[in-house]
Each structure stands twice: as structure tokens, then as C-alpha cells.
Scaffold this active site. Sequence first.
Site, PDB file in Angstrom:
ATOM      1  N   LYS A  42      -2.924   1.493  10.837  1.00  0.00           N
ATOM      2  CA  LYS A  42      -3.508   2.529  11.674  1.00  0.00           C
ATOM      3  C   LYS A  42      -2.446   3.436  12.282  1.00  0.00           C
ATOM      4  CE  LYS A  42      -7.056  -0.605  13.421  1.00  0.00           C
ATOM      5  NZ  LYS A  42      -7.480  -1.342  14.648  1.00  0.00           N
ATOM      6  N   GLY A  43      -1.232   2.913  12.437  1.00  0.00           N
ATOM      7  CA  GLY A  43      -0.222   3.540  13.291  1.00  0.00           C
ATOM      8  C   GLY A  43       0.120   4.984  12.974  1.00  0.00           C
ATOM      9  N   ASP A  99       4.390   5.032  10.358  1.00  0.00           N
ATOM     10  CA  ASP A  99       4.726   5.233  11.768  1.00  0.00           C
ATOM     11  C   ASP A  99       6.169   4.850  12.071  1.00  0.00           C
ATOM     12  OD1 ASP A  99       4.276   2.488  11.453  1.00  0.00           O
ATOM     13  OD2 ASP A  99       2.859   2.306  13.109  1.00  0.00           O
ATOM     14  N   ASP A 102      11.180  -0.366  10.638  1.00  0.00           N
ATOM     15  CA  ASP A 102      11.898  -1.301  11.504  1.00  0.00           C
ATOM     16  C   ASP A 102      12.756  -2.217  10.631  1.00  0.00           C
ATOM     17  OD1 ASP A 102      12.699  -2.728  13.748  1.00  0.00           O
ATOM     18  OD2 ASP A 102      10.810  -3.768  14.023  1.00  0.00           O
ATOM     19  N   PHE A 151      10.291  -1.385  22.281  1.00  0.00           N
ATOM     20  CA  PHE A 151       8.989  -1.452  21.624  1.00  0.00           C
ATOM     21  C   PHE A 151       8.195  -0.224  22.028  1.00  0.00           C
ATOM     22  CE2 PHE A 151       4.717  -2.624  20.647  1.00  0.00           C
ATOM     23  CZ  PHE A 151       4.856  -3.231  19.400  1.00  0.00           C
ATOM     24  N   ASP A 158       0.551   1.188  18.756  1.00  0.00           N
ATOM     25  CA  ASP A 158      -0.157   0.325  19.712  1.00  0.00           C
ATOM     26  C   ASP A 158       0.699  -0.838  20.194  1.00  0.00           C
ATOM     27  OD1 ASP A 158      -0.182  -1.232  17.251  1.00  0.00           O
ATOM     28  OD2 ASP A 158      -1.657  -2.497  18.240  1.00  0.00           O
ATOM     29  N   ARG A 164      -2.752   3.691  21.654  1.00  0.00           N
ATOM     30  CA  ARG A 164      -2.644   4.558  20.470  1.00  0.00           C
ATOM     31  C   ARG A 164      -2.991   6.010  20.788  1.00  0.00           C
ATOM     32  NH1 ARG A 164      -2.088   1.454  15.768  1.00  0.00           N
ATOM     33  NH2 ARG A 164      -3.203  -0.523  15.746  1.00  0.00           N
TER      34      ARG A 164
HETATM   35  P1  5GP Z   1       8.902  -3.553   9.395  1.00  0.00           P
HETATM   36  O1  5GP Z   1       8.241  -4.244   8.238  1.00  0.00           O
HETATM   37  O2  5GP Z   1       9.700  -2.333   9.005  1.00  0.00           O
HETATM   38  O3  5GP Z   1       9.680  -4.482  10.256  1.00  0.00           O
HETATM   39  O4  5GP Z   1       7.724  -3.191  10.347  1.00  0.00           O
HETATM   40  C1  5GP Z   1       7.254  -1.961  10.486  1.00  0.00           C
HETATM   41  C2  5GP Z   1       5.934  -2.030  11.214  1.00  0.00           C
HETATM   42  O5  5GP Z   1       6.024  -2.802  12.419  1.00  0.00           O
HETATM   43  C3  5GP Z   1       5.561  -0.644  11.618  1.00  0.00           C
HETATM   44  O6  5GP Z   1       4.755  -0.054  10.646  1.00  0.00           O
HETATM   45  C4  5GP Z   1       4.818  -0.876  12.923  1.00  0.00           C
HETATM   46  O7  5GP Z   1       3.470  -1.114  12.618  1.00  0.00           O
HETATM   47  C5  5GP Z   1       5.410  -2.142  13.491  1.00  0.00           C
HETATM   48  N1  5GP Z   1       6.422  -1.818  14.516  1.00  0.00           N
HETATM   49  C6  5GP Z   1       7.770  -1.923  14.418  1.00  0.00           C
HETATM   50  N2  5GP Z   1       8.370  -1.538  15.560  1.00  0.00           N
HETATM   51  C7  5GP Z   1       7.373  -1.135  16.385  1.00  0.00           C
HETATM   52  C8  5GP Z   1       7.347  -0.599  17.723  1.00  0.00           C
HETATM   53  O8  5GP Z   1       8.353  -0.363  18.393  1.00  0.00           O
HETATM   54  N3  5GP Z   1       6.117  -0.308  18.224  1.00  0.00           N
HETATM   55  C9  5GP Z   1       4.960  -0.525  17.531  1.00  0.00           C
HETATM   56  N4  5GP Z   1       3.814  -0.204  18.121  1.00  0.00           N
HETATM   57  N5  5GP Z   1       4.945  -1.028  16.272  1.00  0.00           N
HETATM   58  C10 5GP Z   1       6.143  -1.333  15.717  1.00  0.00           C
HETATM   59 MG    MG Z   2       2.635  -0.037  10.617  1.00  0.00          MG
END
Ligand code: 5GP
Ligand code: MG
Length: 181
Positions: A42-43, A99, A102, A151, A158, A164
Site C-alpha cells: 500500500k505504501g 515507497d 531499506d 522509522f 504507515d 498513511r
Molecule cells: P526492505 O525489504 O527493503 O527491507 O523493506 C522495504 C519495505 O519495508 C518498504 O517497502 C516499507 O514497506 C517497509 N519500511 C522500511 N522502512 C520503513 C520506514 O521507515 N517506515 C515505514 N512505514 N515502512 C518502512
Molecule cells: Mg512496502
Amino acid sequence: MPLPELSPVLSEAEIKNRVSALARQISADYQDEPLVVIGVLKGAFVFMADLVRSLTIPVEIDFIKASSYGTSDTSSGEVRLSEALETDLKDRHVLIVEDILDTGQTIERLTASIARYRPRSIRVCVCIDKKERRKTDFEADYICFSVDKGFLVGYGLDYAEQYRYLPAIFALKNSTSEEAK
Ligand code: 5GP
Ligand code: MG
């Protein structure tokens, strides 16, 4: 349970300016090449809506849903994808709009999954690049903002499905980026 306090990270005006600049760059890069933009729910829904409205090229739109599951504080590479793509991607240029990048595990899974449709090219556009916890070599092609840590919530992002709807981006106070995802 009271909601955590927020501190401002990116204002509406900053986001608007940067999204417009990025949209100009994407429009120039693809020009007359037909492009399919795939938003990751959704992000990415707010970022995606702003981005495509600033593009000056025609695009087709689709969405894919990705959710991390398992324990709260790591992305663990366990990503559930629900693929309800209605668009034929074969030989098309694809731009995935996500979105946050990370650890990189979600987007690696997503690009591998999209590659199975044999598109002509795949690029990735992220609203936020957080390099601090990267576990893969993945680099996004288009980055709206780079943020060191924290975060983040708002602008589609969210915390436990809250925030959101906020038009700007905030960090949860007293929290590290190890917070729930
Ligand atoms: P990754 O697989 O790259 O570690 O994770 C990415 C996903 O984790 C993003 O699409 C998001 O949904 C979530 N995420 C990572 N960091 C944040 C953050 O600071 N805030 C939020 N709301 N979601 C995050
Ligand atoms: Mg995501």
C-alpha cells in the site's frame, strides 16, 4: 495505547518540488517509449499518484501488493506478493514505484517476479532510499529522497496502519528504524 509522537522530516513543499523534478527526469528518459508504471501497495499509493500526475508522457498504470510478514522488527526477506497484474508486460518498459528501499529484499523479490513477464526493461523508482540497513547490492534507478535513519510515516507510509493519510513525512520519535514494519 497512545500514538507515538512524530517529528517532521520532509515537508509537503519539499516533497512536491522533488517529485516534480524526478517526474521531469523520468519523462525525459522515456520520452516516446511506452511505459508501464507499477505501484507497490500500500505504501507507494500517494507517491505514485503525485508522480504520475507530474509526468509529461503517457503511461499505463498497474499495482502489485507486497507485504512483509513474520516478526515485527526485520524484513527477513519473507515478502508476500499478490500479483493481480492485468497489464501485459512482455516487451514493455516497466517502472516499479516503491515507497522505501531499506534492506533491499522486498524490491529484489519484486524485480525478480516482474522479470518473469519478460518486459523490455525494468527500472525502480523509490520515494525514500534508506542505506543504513541495506543487505543487498540493490540500487534504485530513481530516488526521490535519501534518509539516513528513523522509522518514517506519512505520505502513504504507515506504522501499524496509522498515519498513511498525512501529507508530509515524519519520523516516529524515540524509535530506531528497527521498529515494526
Ligand atoms: P526492505 O525489504 O527493503 O527491507 O523493506 C522495504 C519495505 O519495508 C518498504 O517497502 C516499507 O514497506 C517497509 N519500511 C522500511 N522502512 C520503513 C520506514 O521507515 N517506515 C515505514 N512505514 N515502512 C518502512
Ligand atoms: Mg512496502
